[in-house]
Design a protein around this motif. Structure first.
Motif, PDB file in Angstrom:
ATOM      1  N   LEU A  77     -14.711   1.162   2.343  1.00  0.00           N
ATOM      2  CA  LEU A  77     -13.886  -0.106   2.022  1.00  0.00           C
ATOM      3  C   LEU A  77     -14.267  -0.952   1.038  1.00  0.00           C
ATOM      4  O   LEU A  77     -13.631  -1.156  -0.142  1.00  0.00           O
ATOM      5  CB  LEU A  77     -13.845  -1.078   2.743  1.00  0.00           C
ATOM      6  CG  LEU A  77     -13.683  -2.456   3.072  1.00  0.00           C
ATOM      7  CD1 LEU A  77     -12.308  -2.545   2.898  1.00  0.00           C
ATOM      8  CD2 LEU A  77     -13.616  -3.147   4.558  1.00  0.00           C
ATOM      9  N   MET A  78     -15.686  -0.254   0.173  1.00  0.00           N
ATOM     10  CA  MET A  78     -16.394  -1.202  -0.819  1.00  0.00           C
ATOM     11  C   MET A  78     -15.822  -0.942  -2.035  1.00  0.00           C
ATOM     12  O   MET A  78     -15.009  -0.721  -3.044  1.00  0.00           O
ATOM     13  CB  MET A  78     -17.595  -0.681  -1.146  1.00  0.00           C
ATOM     14  CG  MET A  78     -17.952  -1.931  -2.389  1.00  0.00           C
ATOM     15  SD  MET A  78     -19.980  -1.222  -2.616  1.00  0.00           S
ATOM     16  CE  MET A  78     -20.815  -1.962  -0.948  1.00  0.00           C
ATOM     17  N   GLU A  82     -12.273  -2.374  -5.490  1.00  0.00           N
ATOM     18  CA  GLU A  82     -12.664  -2.199  -6.604  1.00  0.00           C
ATOM     19  C   GLU A  82     -11.169  -2.149  -7.083  1.00  0.00           C
ATOM     20  O   GLU A  82     -10.485  -2.192  -8.180  1.00  0.00           O
ATOM     21  CB  GLU A  82     -13.763  -1.546  -7.082  1.00  0.00           C
ATOM     22  CG  GLU A  82     -15.277  -1.908  -6.589  1.00  0.00           C
ATOM     23  CD  GLU A  82     -16.269  -0.368  -7.003  1.00  0.00           C
ATOM     24  OE1 GLU A  82     -15.933   0.730  -7.628  1.00  0.00           O
ATOM     25  OE2 GLU A  82     -17.365  -0.372  -7.009  1.00  0.00           O
ATOM     26  N   ILE A  83     -10.432  -1.013  -6.220  1.00  0.00           N
ATOM     27  CA  ILE A  83      -9.036  -0.407  -6.589  1.00  0.00           C
ATOM     28  C   ILE A  83      -8.379  -1.877  -6.665  1.00  0.00           C
ATOM     29  O   ILE A  83      -6.964  -2.474  -7.757  1.00  0.00           O
ATOM     30  CB  ILE A  83      -8.282   0.244  -6.333  1.00  0.00           C
ATOM     31  CG1 ILE A  83      -9.134   1.591  -6.546  1.00  0.00           C
ATOM     32  CG2 ILE A  83      -7.264   0.685  -6.680  1.00  0.00           C
ATOM     33  CD1 ILE A  83      -9.332   2.711  -5.537  1.00  0.00           C
ATOM     34  N   ASN A  84      -7.930  -2.140  -5.166  1.00  0.00           N
ATOM     35  CA  ASN A  84      -7.392  -3.961  -5.205  1.00  0.00           C
ATOM     36  C   ASN A  84      -8.236  -4.439  -3.697  1.00  0.00           C
ATOM     37  O   ASN A  84      -8.510  -3.805  -2.968  1.00  0.00           O
ATOM     38  CB  ASN A  84      -5.754  -3.148  -4.415  1.00  0.00           C
ATOM     39  CG  ASN A  84      -5.252  -4.239  -3.846  1.00  0.00           C
ATOM     40  OD1 ASN A  84      -5.937  -5.445  -3.606  1.00  0.00           O
ATOM     41  ND2 ASN A  84      -4.015  -4.351  -3.713  1.00  0.00           N
ATOM     42  N   ASP A  91      -6.160   1.304   5.607  1.00  0.00           N
ATOM     43  CA  ASP A  91      -4.949   0.963   5.102  1.00  0.00           C
ATOM     44  C   ASP A  91      -5.473   2.894   4.179  1.00  0.00           C
ATOM     45  O   ASP A  91      -6.561   2.968   4.286  1.00  0.00           O
ATOM     46  CB  ASP A  91      -5.082   0.150   3.517  1.00  0.00           C
ATOM     47  CG  ASP A  91      -4.818  -1.376   4.506  1.00  0.00           C
ATOM     48  OD1 ASP A  91      -4.217  -1.285   5.629  1.00  0.00           O
ATOM     49  OD2 ASP A  91      -5.250  -2.430   3.953  1.00  0.00           O
ATOM     50  N   ILE A  92      -4.672   3.021   2.986  1.00  0.00           N
ATOM     51  CA  ILE A  92      -4.057   3.733   2.710  1.00  0.00           C
ATOM     52  C   ILE A  92      -4.532   3.496   1.322  1.00  0.00           C
ATOM     53  O   ILE A  92      -3.566   2.865   0.435  1.00  0.00           O
ATOM     54  CB  ILE A  92      -2.980   4.284   2.765  1.00  0.00           C
ATOM     55  CG1 ILE A  92      -3.007   5.515   4.058  1.00  0.00           C
ATOM     56  CG2 ILE A  92      -3.069   6.425   2.191  1.00  0.00           C
ATOM     57  CD1 ILE A  92      -3.574   6.682   4.476  1.00  0.00           C
ATOM     58  N   ALA A  93      -5.631   3.920   0.463  1.00  0.00           N
ATOM     59  CA  ALA A  93      -5.250   4.014  -0.882  1.00  0.00           C
ATOM     60  C   ALA A  93      -5.428   4.610  -1.621  1.00  0.00           C
ATOM     61  O   ALA A  93      -5.649   5.950  -1.038  1.00  0.00           O
ATOM     62  CB  ALA A  93      -7.034   3.806  -1.637  1.00  0.00           C
ATOM     63  N   GLU A  94      -4.619   4.392  -2.909  1.00  0.00           N
ATOM     64  CA  GLU A  94      -4.250   5.455  -4.003  1.00  0.00           C
ATOM     65  C   GLU A  94      -5.162   5.627  -5.541  1.00  0.00           C
ATOM     66  O   GLU A  94      -4.507   4.391  -5.586  1.00  0.00           O
ATOM     67  CB  GLU A  94      -2.770   5.564  -4.621  1.00  0.00           C
ATOM     68  CG  GLU A  94      -1.719   6.040  -2.702  1.00  0.00           C
ATOM     69  CD  GLU A  94       0.025   6.205  -3.465  1.00  0.00           C
ATOM     70  OE1 GLU A  94      -0.301   5.608  -4.507  1.00  0.00           O
ATOM     71  OE2 GLU A  94       0.591   6.637  -2.578  1.00  0.00           O
ATOM     72  N   LEU A  95      -5.417   6.610  -5.520  1.00  0.00           N
ATOM     73  CA  LEU A  95      -5.959   6.935  -6.400  1.00  0.00           C
ATOM     74  C   LEU A  95      -5.147   7.546  -7.837  1.00  0.00           C
ATOM     75  O   LEU A  95      -5.273   9.708  -7.111  1.00  0.00           O
ATOM     76  CB  LEU A  95      -7.812   7.316  -6.256  1.00  0.00           C
ATOM     77  CG  LEU A  95      -8.303   6.107  -5.533  1.00  0.00           C
ATOM     78  CD1 LEU A  95      -8.061   7.020  -4.045  1.00  0.00           C
ATOM     79  CD2 LEU A  95      -9.789   6.875  -5.709  1.00  0.00           C
TER      80      LEU A  95
END
Length: 365
Positions: A77-78, A82-84, A91-95
Motif C-alpha cells: 500500500l505504501m 507513491e503512485i497515487n 485496488d489494482i495499481a498499474e506501473l
C-alpha cells in the motif's frame, strides 16, 4: 509504432471494411502474449496502444496488499500510494514496465495480427458473397482434378466438384468453362468451402428458372423435380395465369428453351408435365410419354394404381423401371402400373382401349 502504421490502419478500415478499433484490440491482446512469453510469464500486464500516435506502453497490474509475497503480482500500500495517494487495499495499481526493445517485438506482432485479420476479413467477404448463392448456379473454370474432385476457379475462390456429383460419362478438361449448382457453402477453419454438383435436381430447376421468363417472373411455378442425372428428368409446372400454358412456356418457341437446357445437360431427356391438385390427373401426367386409361387412388397407402393400354406398358414402366420411378419421385406417390389385360384378369376391369385419360405433358429427347 510509426504514424505510417496508423495511416495504414486507417486505409485498411476504408478499403477492407476492417474496424480500426478491432485491429487495435487484437494487436494489444497479441502484445500481452508476446510480453509474457519474452519477458515475464507470471506478470499480469495491460498493453495500451495510442490510437493517434501509435505509441505502445506496457503496464504491470499489481494487487495492493499489506504484505507482499510475490513482487511480480503484488505491491504494498505504501509503494502504491507513491503512485497515487488515493489507492486502497485490494485496488489494482498499474506501473509502466515497457521494455526498451519492445518496439521491435511490437512491430513484428502487429504485422502478424494485421495480416491474419486481413485474411480473415477477406474470407468473411467471400463467405458472405457465396452464402447467398447457395442453391444457385455458378460458372467457373476447371483448374485441376485429382482422384476424388474437380477444382473449379470461381474468381475469388476455388470450389470443389466431387467426381461423384458429375453426370455419368462427363469429363472436363483444364481451363474448360463449367456450370454447376452450389449445394453447400461452409465457413471452415481454412476459410470458405464451396461444394458443387452437376447431378443435383436443383441444377435442372435453376436452369429452367434462368431460361424461362415466365418462371423468373413468377407466372409459371415449378412444383416438383425428379432427376436421374444424365439419363432422364421430369419436371412438374403450374401456371398462376389460366391464359399462360406452363408446359408450352417451358418448351419455348420451336422447343428452343428446353433444347438449350438439354444441350447444357449433354442430351439428358426431359419430360415437362402439368401439375394438378387432382392426384389422378397429376399421376397420369407424370407417367408421360405413356398414355393412361385409369388411375385408382388409395389414400391410406398413398398409392396409385395405374392402368395403361397393353401396348403402352413397357413405355409406362420405362427402361429398368426408370419412367415409373421418376413419376413416383415427382408426385410423391407409390405407383403400381398394370396393363389393361392384367387389370381385367386381376380385378375384372372391362377392356376400354379408347377411354385414355387426357394428359398434358411433353417429352424432350
Amino acid at each position: 509504432m510509426s504514424m505510417d502504421f496508423i495511416e495504414a490502419m486507417n486505409e485498411l478500415e476504408r478499403e477492407k471494411g476492417i474496424s480500426k478499433d478491432v485491429l487495435f484490440e487484437a494487436i494489444e491482446a497479441a502484445l500481452i502474449s508476446s510480453y509474457k512469453r519474452n519477458f515475464n510469464a507470471a506478470q499480469n500486464v495491460r498493453v495500451d496502444m495510442n490510437r493517434n500516435t501509435g505509441v505502445i506502453k506496457v503496464f504491470a497490474r499489481k494487487l495492493i496488499v499489506e504484505e507482499v509475497l510475490d513482487t511480480r503480482t503484488e505491491i504494498s500500500l505504501m509503494s502504491a500510494r507513491e503512485i497515487n495517494p488515493h489507492f486502497q487495499l485490494e485496488d489494482i495499481a498499474e506501473l509502466e514496465v515497457t521494455p526498451r526493445d519492445f518496439g521491435r517485438i511490437a512491430a513484428q506482432t502487429a504485422k502478424q495480427v494485421v495480416t491474419q485479420r486481413i485474411r480473415e476479413a477477406e474470407r468473411g467477404l467471400i463467405y458472405n458473397a457465396f452464402i447467398d448463392k447457395e442453391d444457385d448456379i455458378v460458372t467457373g473454370l476447371v483448374q485441376r482434378q485429382d482422384m476424388r474432385n474437380i477444382y473449379v476457379d470461381l474468381g475469388k475462390i476455388e470450389a470443389v466438384l466431387p467426381l461423384s456429383e458429375l453426370m455419368p460419362g462427363e469429363k472436363f478438361k483444364q481451363s474448360e468453362r463449367i456450370k454447376a449448382y452450389i449445394t453447400k457453402v461452409e465457413n471452415t477453419t481454412k476459410g470458405p468451402q464451396i461444394m458443387l454438383s452437376r447431378s443435383h435436381p436443383g441444377l435442372l430447376k435453376r436452369l429452367f428458372e434462368l431460361e424461362v421468363p415466365e418462371i423468373f417472373d413468377g407466372v409459371v411455378e415449378i412444383r416438383s423435380v425428379a432427376r436421374e442425372a444424365g439419363f432422364r428428368s421430369k419436371i412438374a409446372v403450374f401456371s398462376r395465369n389460366p391464359e399462360v400454358d406452363p408446359v408450352g412456356s417451358c418448351v419455348g418457341p420451336r422447343g428452343t428453351r428446353v433444347q438449350t437446357i438439354v444441350t447444357e445437360l449433354r442430351g439428358e431427356k426431359i419430360d415437362i408435365v402439368r401439375y394438378s391438385d387432382t392426384v389422378q390427373e397429376y399421376v397420369a401426367n407424370a407417367l408421360s410419354p405413356s398414355k393412361v386409361l385409369e388411375v385408382q387412388v388409395f389414400e391410406a397407402e398413398k398409392m396409385a394404381r395405374v392402368i395403361v393400354p397393353d401396348y403402352q406398358l413397357s413405355l409406362a414402366i420405362g427402361i429398368k423401371g426408370q419412367n415409373a420411378r421418376l413419376a413416383a419421385k415427382l408426385t410423391g406417390w407409390k405407383i403400381d402400373i398394370k396393363s389393361e389385360s392384367q387389370a381385367e384378369q386381376e380385378y375384372g376391369r372391362p377392356r376400354t382401349s379408347n377411354d385414355e385419360m387426357h394428359q398434358d405433358s411433353v417429352s424432350i429427347d
